[in-house]
Design a protein around this motif. Structure first.
Motif, PDB file in Angstrom:
ATOM      1  N   GLU A 389       0.858  -1.169  -0.029  1.00 15.84           N
ATOM      2  CA  GLU A 389      -0.138   0.152   0.128  1.00 15.84           C
ATOM      3  C   GLU A 389       0.689   1.213  -0.081  1.00 15.84           C
ATOM      4  OE1 GLU A 389      -3.668   2.082   2.677  1.00 15.84           O
ATOM      5  OE2 GLU A 389      -2.397   0.473   3.322  1.00 15.84           O
ATOM      6  N   ARG A 419      -2.999  -0.919  -8.764  1.00 17.27           N
ATOM      7  CA  ARG A 419      -4.470  -1.237  -8.652  1.00 17.27           C
ATOM      8  C   ARG A 419      -4.837   0.029  -7.427  1.00 17.27           C
ATOM      9  NH1 ARG A 419      -4.648  -7.659  -7.249  1.00 17.27           N
ATOM     10  NH2 ARG A 419      -3.916  -8.385  -9.280  1.00 17.27           N
ATOM     11  N   ASN A 420      -6.067   0.383  -7.531  1.00 19.61           N
ATOM     12  CA  ASN A 420      -6.620   1.202  -6.465  1.00 19.61           C
ATOM     13  C   ASN A 420      -7.143   0.382  -5.219  1.00 19.61           C
ATOM     14  OD1 ASN A 420      -9.088   0.104  -7.446  1.00 19.61           O
ATOM     15  ND2 ASN A 420      -9.548   1.943  -8.521  1.00 19.61           N
ATOM     16  N   LYS A 421      -7.770   1.011  -4.457  1.00 23.23           N
ATOM     17  CA  LYS A 421      -8.353   0.562  -3.003  1.00 23.23           C
ATOM     18  C   LYS A 421      -9.237  -0.669  -3.434  1.00 23.23           C
ATOM     19  CE  LYS A 421      -7.554   4.272   0.051  1.00 23.23           C
ATOM     20  NZ  LYS A 421      -8.223   5.458   0.984  1.00 23.23           N
ATOM     21  N   GLU A 422     -10.022  -0.426  -4.570  1.00 22.70           N
ATOM     22  CA  GLU A 422     -11.187  -1.222  -5.087  1.00 22.70           C
ATOM     23  C   GLU A 422     -10.626  -2.512  -5.783  1.00 22.70           C
ATOM     24  OE1 GLU A 422     -11.638   2.072  -5.427  1.00 22.70           O
ATOM     25  OE2 GLU A 422     -12.655   2.044  -3.338  1.00 22.70           O
ATOM     26  N   ASN A 423      -9.293  -2.434  -5.883  1.00 20.79           N
ATOM     27  CA  ASN A 423      -8.597  -3.663  -6.716  1.00 20.79           C
ATOM     28  C   ASN A 423      -8.711  -3.578  -7.996  1.00 20.79           C
ATOM     29  OD1 ASN A 423      -6.489  -5.747  -5.985  1.00 20.79           O
ATOM     30  ND2 ASN A 423      -8.195  -7.428  -6.460  1.00 20.79           N
ATOM     31  N   GLN A 424      -9.112  -2.323  -8.418  1.00 23.07           N
ATOM     32  CA  GLN A 424      -9.453  -2.176 -10.041  1.00 23.07           C
ATOM     33  C   GLN A 424      -7.843  -1.668 -10.527  1.00 23.07           C
ATOM     34  OE1 GLN A 424     -12.123   0.922  -9.547  1.00 23.07           O
ATOM     35  NE2 GLN A 424     -13.767  -0.484 -10.005  1.00 23.07           N
ATOM     36  N   HIS A 434      -3.726  10.346  -2.803  1.00 18.42           N
ATOM     37  CA  HIS A 434      -4.223   9.150  -3.312  1.00 18.42           C
ATOM     38  C   HIS A 434      -3.470   7.909  -2.516  1.00 18.42           C
ATOM     39  CE1 HIS A 434      -6.394  10.987  -6.516  1.00 18.42           C
ATOM     40  NE2 HIS A 434      -5.382  11.616  -6.714  1.00 18.42           N
ATOM     41  N   ARG A 437      -1.966   0.382  -4.767  1.00 17.81           N
ATOM     42  CA  ARG A 437      -1.123  -1.075  -4.312  1.00 17.81           C
ATOM     43  C   ARG A 437      -0.393  -1.396  -5.467  1.00 17.81           C
ATOM     44  NH1 ARG A 437      -4.959  -5.007  -3.981  1.00 17.81           N
ATOM     45  NH2 ARG A 437      -3.673  -6.211  -2.516  1.00 17.81           N
TER      46      ARG A 437
END
Length: 453
Positions: A389, A419-424, A434, A437
């Motif tokens: 992170e 990836r973002n927090k939503e795993n996208q 921001h 990951r």
């Protein structure tokens, strides 16, 4: 060869731990009321200061407390009372400048080591011998000394610890004792409230001497100036040293105008010793670490108690490597110059250690620095299941070359995924604010990230 102490600034507990993680032997911090950083920092409370000293000692490191103001009478009344709980915490030394305060501390707490601040302008060996007789254990030498002068002081004073600055901001005044901020804004730099007036946005105006000897502004419309010809002349007649000719424009008087004070013109001059434009480049003397170690300097100091976590980590790591290389007999690694280029700076100089570089010397130093240019882009908060992170500090993207900066060693990798927090999946991330990951090994927990430029 004895390894000199590496001394880093600590504006917070996090920065203090980063300094130690990346190679510092000691840190210094100060209470805002009695040091030259009046703005608040984490060590402004006794509880945090106690934790800092205790944490440092638990790691076998040293913690110095800056108490280096030149106090007016009002602060004398409260000084001993306010310092009593600090002394009880057993810092490894106080860094002090004012003779009156030094006398008061030596009388009340003779067992407390006192280091003479750079603010006291120690520039010769007799000065050092005097402070030795006063019971001080270390002298931080003035920034205005050359390497040869430092060596002479070391030879004349073999029984006194000596400390010098190797990195950080330089002041236009002698060892930082400046009046500009007090003159412009009634905020006294020697009380810790400098507004950095030397770094404001000034404009330069041409001037001429009138019949009374005063400087008068030449209106812009009367000045004939060919930029391309001036640049060509400057390249051919660079004012530097030896038998190189001075550029003829260097002998003309000029006026400066600060952007927020239109119409107020101040004279500036240049003579055979150099120019007096105010905004100094930053000190970077990593290339002189070997010579300083051979001289026998006891401590190498980095300036910057208000600088970033990245600044503390990067300077600690680079100067640690330079010290270790020097002690091991390895040649200086020019890549270290470039690794410091990624830090926010006003351009670099090695200060007064070597007098009057030629233009070629300066271009050479800049040239080797360009090979490892980078920009701080993020801090690893934690690593789990092969993903880190990252708190984003500056823009970066998939495909960028990223340097992972860690106490376990540095590594340059090509960023393959994000990836973002939503795993996208993401291809690019903007600036600060921001969290993303990225794939990263667990050994890089709490690492810092820099994008190679």
């Amino acid at each position: 060869m004895k390894s000199p102490e590496l001394l880093l600034p600590a504006g917070s507990l996090e920065k203090m731990h980063a300094a130690f993680d990346f190679g510092a032997d000691a840190v210094y911090a100060g209470q805002p009321r009695y040091s030259l950083r009046a703005r608040n920092n984490e060590f402004s409370t006794l509880e945090v200061l106690q934790q800092g000293i205790s944490d440092a000692h638990a790691r076998g490191k040293l913690f110095f407390v800056a108490s280096n103001i030149f106090p007016h009478n009002s602060k004398l009344k409260t000084y001993l009372r306010d310092m009593e709980p600090v002394i009880a915490m057993k810092p490894d030394a106080l860094i002090m400048a004012d003779p009156g305060l030094i006398m008061m501390v030596r009388e009340k707490w003779p067992e407390v080591p006192v280091h003479l601040s750079v603010q006291a302008n120690a520039v010769n060996w007799a000065d050092v011998k005097f402070w030795k007789k006063m019971g001080l254990t270390r002298v931080i030498l003035s920034r205005e000394l050359s390497l040869d002068e430092v060596e002479e002081i070391r030879q004349e004073c073999p029984d006194m610890e000596l400390e010098v600055f190797v990195h950080g901001a330089l002041c236009i005044a002698y060892s930082g004792r400046c009046l500009l901020s007090g003159y412009f804004n009634h905020r006294d730099p020697n009380q810790g409230t400098c507004t950095n007036s030397c770094r404001w946005d000034y404009k330069v105006e041409n001037a001429t001497e009138n019949e009374t000897g005063d400087l008068a502004r030449i209106p812009v419309e009367t000045i004939k100036f060919d930029f391309n010809k001036a640049l060509e002349d400057a390249n051919q007649s660079f004012s530097a040293m030896g038998d190189m000719p001075r550029h003829p424009l260097a002998d003309r008087p000029y006026l400066i105008e600060e952007s927020t004070k239109p119409g107020q013109f101040m004279p500036i001059l240049e003579d055979e010793h150099g120019t007096y434009i105010m905004n100094s480049k930053d000190l970077r003397a990593v290339e002189h670490v070997e010579r300083l170690a051979k001289i026998g300097v006891d401590s190498l100091k980095v300036e910057g108690r208000t600088k970033s976590l990245y600044y503390v980590a990067r300077t600690a790591q680079v100067y640690r490597r330079a010290i270790d290389d020097a002690v091991a007999g390895r040649p200086f690694n020019p890549q270290l110059l470039g690794e410091l280029n990624g830090l926010a700076n006003r351009g670099y100089t090695d200060g007064f250690y070597q007098r009057h570089h030629t233009q070629d010397h300066q271009n050479y130093m800049e040239g080797v620095s360009q090979a490892h240019r980078s920009q701080y882009v993020g801090q690893v908060l934690n690593v789990a299941d092969g993903w880190a992170e990252v708190e984003v500090k500056n823009r970066f993207a998939v495909g960028d070359q990223i340097e992972i900066i860690s106490p376990n060693g540095n590594e340059i990798v090509t960023l393959s995924e994000m990836r973002n927090k939503e795993n996208q999946s993401l291809n690019i991330i903007g600036g600060a604010g921001h969290t993303v990951r990225i794939p990263l090994d667990a050994k890089y927990e709490k690492a810092l990230l820099a994008k190679m430029l």
